[in-house]
Design an enzyme around this catalytic site. Structure first.
Site, PDB file in Angstrom:
ATOM      1  N   TYR A 168       0.841  -1.207   0.000  1.00  0.00           N
ATOM      2  CA  TYR A 168       0.000   0.000   0.000  1.00  0.00           C
ATOM      3  C   TYR A 168       0.876   1.257   0.000  1.00  0.00           C
ATOM      4  O   TYR A 168       0.646   2.190  -0.777  1.00  0.00           O
ATOM      5  CB  TYR A 168      -0.931   0.017   1.219  1.00  0.00           C
ATOM      6  CG  TYR A 168      -1.673   1.332   1.348  1.00  0.00           C
ATOM      7  CD1 TYR A 168      -2.750   1.623   0.522  1.00  0.00           C
ATOM      8  CD2 TYR A 168      -1.254   2.304   2.264  1.00  0.00           C
ATOM      9  CE1 TYR A 168      -3.407   2.846   0.602  1.00  0.00           C
ATOM     10  CE2 TYR A 168      -1.909   3.525   2.349  1.00  0.00           C
ATOM     11  CZ  TYR A 168      -2.975   3.790   1.519  1.00  0.00           C
ATOM     12  OH  TYR A 168      -3.607   5.007   1.589  1.00  0.00           O
ATOM     13  N   ARG A 212       1.798   9.005  12.611  1.00  0.00           N
ATOM     14  CA  ARG A 212       1.416  10.288  13.220  1.00  0.00           C
ATOM     15  C   ARG A 212      -0.083  10.535  13.137  1.00  0.00           C
ATOM     16  O   ARG A 212      -0.688  11.110  14.047  1.00  0.00           O
ATOM     17  CB  ARG A 212       2.168  11.413  12.509  1.00  0.00           C
ATOM     18  CG  ARG A 212       1.890  12.816  13.013  1.00  0.00           C
ATOM     19  CD  ARG A 212       2.297  13.841  11.979  1.00  0.00           C
ATOM     20  NE  ARG A 212       1.523  13.696  10.750  1.00  0.00           N
ATOM     21  CZ  ARG A 212       1.857  14.213   9.569  1.00  0.00           C
ATOM     22  NH1 ARG A 212       2.976  14.908   9.450  1.00  0.00           N
ATOM     23  NH2 ARG A 212       1.077  14.034   8.505  1.00  0.00           N
ATOM     24  N   ARG A 225     -10.437   5.294   8.339  1.00  0.00           N
ATOM     25  CA  ARG A 225      -9.390   4.851   7.430  1.00  0.00           C
ATOM     26  C   ARG A 225      -8.365   4.101   8.269  1.00  0.00           C
ATOM     27  O   ARG A 225      -7.824   4.646   9.227  1.00  0.00           O
ATOM     28  CB  ARG A 225      -8.747   6.044   6.715  1.00  0.00           C
ATOM     29  CG  ARG A 225      -9.697   6.740   5.759  1.00  0.00           C
ATOM     30  CD  ARG A 225      -9.003   7.870   5.028  1.00  0.00           C
ATOM     31  NE  ARG A 225      -8.623   8.940   5.942  1.00  0.00           N
ATOM     32  CZ  ARG A 225      -7.846   9.973   5.606  1.00  0.00           C
ATOM     33  NH1 ARG A 225      -7.353  10.046   4.391  1.00  0.00           N
ATOM     34  NH2 ARG A 225      -7.562  10.917   6.477  1.00  0.00           N
ATOM     35  N   PHE A 285      15.573  19.580  -1.560  1.00  0.00           N
ATOM     36  CA  PHE A 285      14.190  19.181  -1.788  1.00  0.00           C
ATOM     37  C   PHE A 285      13.917  17.787  -1.211  1.00  0.00           C
ATOM     38  O   PHE A 285      12.858  17.545  -0.621  1.00  0.00           O
ATOM     39  CB  PHE A 285      13.902  19.198  -3.291  1.00  0.00           C
ATOM     40  CG  PHE A 285      12.565  18.634  -3.673  1.00  0.00           C
ATOM     41  CD1 PHE A 285      11.422  19.402  -3.574  1.00  0.00           C
ATOM     42  CD2 PHE A 285      12.450  17.328  -4.123  1.00  0.00           C
ATOM     43  CE1 PHE A 285      10.180  18.880  -3.916  1.00  0.00           C
ATOM     44  CE2 PHE A 285      11.221  16.802  -4.469  1.00  0.00           C
ATOM     45  CZ  PHE A 285      10.081  17.573  -4.370  1.00  0.00           C
TER      46      PHE A 285
END
Length: 413
Positions: A168, A212, A225, A285
Site C-alpha cells: 500500500y 502520526r 481509514r 528538496f
C-alpha cells in the site's frame, strides 16, 4: 503569548523562524502571472506551505514539473481519501486518472476546503500539465496510472499483513519516489536512481505520516481509514480503534513502538539515496522532508499523545531544519541526533526494544562512518541554558517591532 512562550523557551528558533517567514513571503511573490500557473502555485502554497518553499528553490523547468506532479497526486489522493464517495464511483476515477490529466474539461467535486477547490478547478492543472516537456508528461502519466490502480486495489482490500502495508505504501508514496527520480533524471541534473532506493524514500515518509495520523484516520467520518497492518496491531488489541481508549494505553504505546521500529528499516536506504544526489537544490528538496520524518518519529515513539491528539515538530524546529539543511553532513548530523533522541526513549521492557535498538544503532553507525558528524549543529539541547532577564526583555522588544512591522505591511481591508 503561546508563540512568545515557545520562542522564550527556544530562543535559537527565532532567527530561523524569521528567515522562514521572509522566504515564505518571497515565494508567494514568485507566483507566475498566467492564470493556470498562478492557480497551481497558489494552490501549492495552500495545501503544503513547507513543501512549496522547498519546491521554489528548484530550477524553473523542474520546479514546474514537480509542482504539477504534486498537485496531480494530491488530487488523486483527495479522491481516495473522501470516504463519502461510493466505491463503484471512486474506483473508475482512480483507475482512469492518467487520462483525466490530459482533459482540460475534466473535474470532479469532492474533498473539503482547499482540496475541493483543487478538484473543482482541476482544468488549471491539466492546462499546465500540457505545457510541460514530453519526458516530464510521460513520467507523471506513468506514475499516476500505477498509483491509481494501486489505490483502487486497496479500496477493496484491507491492510492485513506487513507485506500488504509495504505494498500500500508503495502505491501511495513509493511510486512518488520513483516519479521524482524520473523527473530529476529528465531534467538532466541527476542519474536515474534505483527503484528500490526511490521506493524506500517514499515508504519512510508515508509510514511516518500513517503513524502520526492514527487518531485523525481512525476518527474519519463517515468511515474510518485503517492503514496500520493487522499483523502488527492484533498482537496488542482486538480492534484497531481500541488503541485510542485510555484503558489500553500501555498496549497502544507498545503497538506504536512496533510501528516506529518497522519504519526505521528504510532509513539506511534513504541515506544512501540522498548521498548520491549532485544538484544542491534537488538535494535540499529531498533531504528536508526526510529529516522531518525522522524527527517526527522521535517525537512519536513511546508517546501516548499520538492516540490523544496531534504530535508534530514545533515550527521553530522545522525552521531550523529548513535553514540548516545544505549538504549531506547536515543530513547525517540530523539523523544521528534524532536517532539519539529516539534511543533515549526506548524502554528495555518494550517487546520490540532489542529490534528498535538494533535498527537505531545501524543508523548511527552509518552516520558515524560518514566522518562528518563533527561538522553539524546539534538539534538536541542537552541542557537548558539560563537566559537572563535582559535577554528576555530584548526578545520582547524585537518581537514587538517585528509584529508592528508585519501588521503595517498588511493591506487595508
Amino acid at each position: 503569548m503561546g508563540c512568545v512562550g515557545v520562542i522564550l523557551k527556544h530562543p535559537d528558533d527565532f532567527y530561523p523562524l524569521m528567515k522562514l517567514k521572509i522566504a515564505a513571503r518571497h515565494a508567494e511573490k514568485q507566483i507566475p502571472p498566467e492564470p493556470h500557473w498562478a492557480f497551481c502555485y497558489s494552490m501549492l502554497h495552500k495545501v503544503s506551505r513547507s513543501f512549496a518553499l522547498v519546491i521554489q528553490q528548484l530550477p524553473t523547468e523542474l520546479r514546474n514539473a514537480v509542482c504539477i506532479f504534486y498537485l496531480v497526486l494530491r488530487a488523486l489522493d483527495t479522491v481516495e481519501d473522501d470516504t463519502s464517495i461510493p466505491t463503484d464511483v471512486k474506483v473508475p476515477i482512480l483507475t482512469a486518472f492518467q487520462h483525466h490529466i490530459y482533459d482540460c474539461d475534466w473535474h470532479f467535486s469532492c474533498g473539503t476546503k482547499n482540496y475541493k477547490v483543487l478538484m473543482d478547478q482541476f482544468h488549471h492543472v491539466s492546462t499546465a500539465f500540457l505545457e510541460l516537456g514530453k519526458s516530464y508528461q510521460e513520467a507523471i502519466e506513468d506514475i499516476t496510472k500505477r498509483m491509481g490502480a494501486g489505490m483502487a486495489k486497496f479500496i477493496c482490500k484491507e491492510v492485513e499483513t506487513i507485506n500488504d502495508y509495504d505494498e500500500y505504501c508503495h502505491y501511495v508514496a513509493g511510486l512518488v519516489g520513483l516519479g521524482l527520480s524520473k523527473l530529476f533524471h529528465a531534467s538532466g541534473s541527476e542519474d536515474l536512481a534505483s527503484d528500490y532506493l526511490s521506493n524506500s524514500m517514499g515508504l519512510f515518509l508515508q509510514k511516518t505520516n500513517i503513524i502520526r495520523d492514527y487518531l485523525e484516520d481512525i476518527n474519519e467520518i463517515p468511515k474510518s481509514r485503517m492503514f496500520w497492518p493487522r499483523e502488527i496491531w492484533r498482537k496488542y488489541v482486538n480492534k484497531l480503534e481500541d488503541l485510542k481508549y485510555e484503558e489500553n494505553s500501555e498496549k497502544a504505546v507498545q503497538c506504536l513502538n512496533d510501528m516506529v521500529t518497522n519504519a526505521l528499516m528504510h532509513v539506511e536506504d534513504c541515506l544512501k539515496y540522498m548521498a548520491a544526489l549532485r544538484d544542491p537544490s534537488i538535494f535540499r528538496f529531498c533531504a528536508i522532508p526526510q529529516i522531518m520524518a525522522i524527527g517526527t518519529l522521535a517525537l512519536c515513539y513511546n508517546n501516548i499523545e499520538v492516540f490523544r491528539g496531534v504530535v508534530k515538530m514545533r515550527r521553530g524546529l522545522t525552521a531550523k531544519v529548513i535553514d540548516r539543511t545544505k549538504m549531506m553532513a547536515d543530513v547525517y548530523g540530523a539523523f544521528f541526533d534524532f536517532s539519539c533522541m529516539l534511543k533515549s526513549k526506548v524502554n528495555k521492557s518494550d517487546p520490540n526494544a532489542t529490534k528498535t535498538l538494533s535498527r537505531l544503532e545501524a543508523v548511527q553507525k552509518t552516520c558515524r562512518d560518514s566522518g562528518v558528524l563533527n561538522k553539524r549543529k546539534s538539534y538536541i539541547v542537552r541542557s537548558q541554558p539560563r537566559y537572563n532577564s535582559a535577554l528576555i526583555v530584548m526578545l520582547f522588544i524585537v518581537l514587538s517591532i517585528l509584529f508592528a512591522y508585519l501588521n503595517a505591511k498588511r493591506p487595508n481591508n
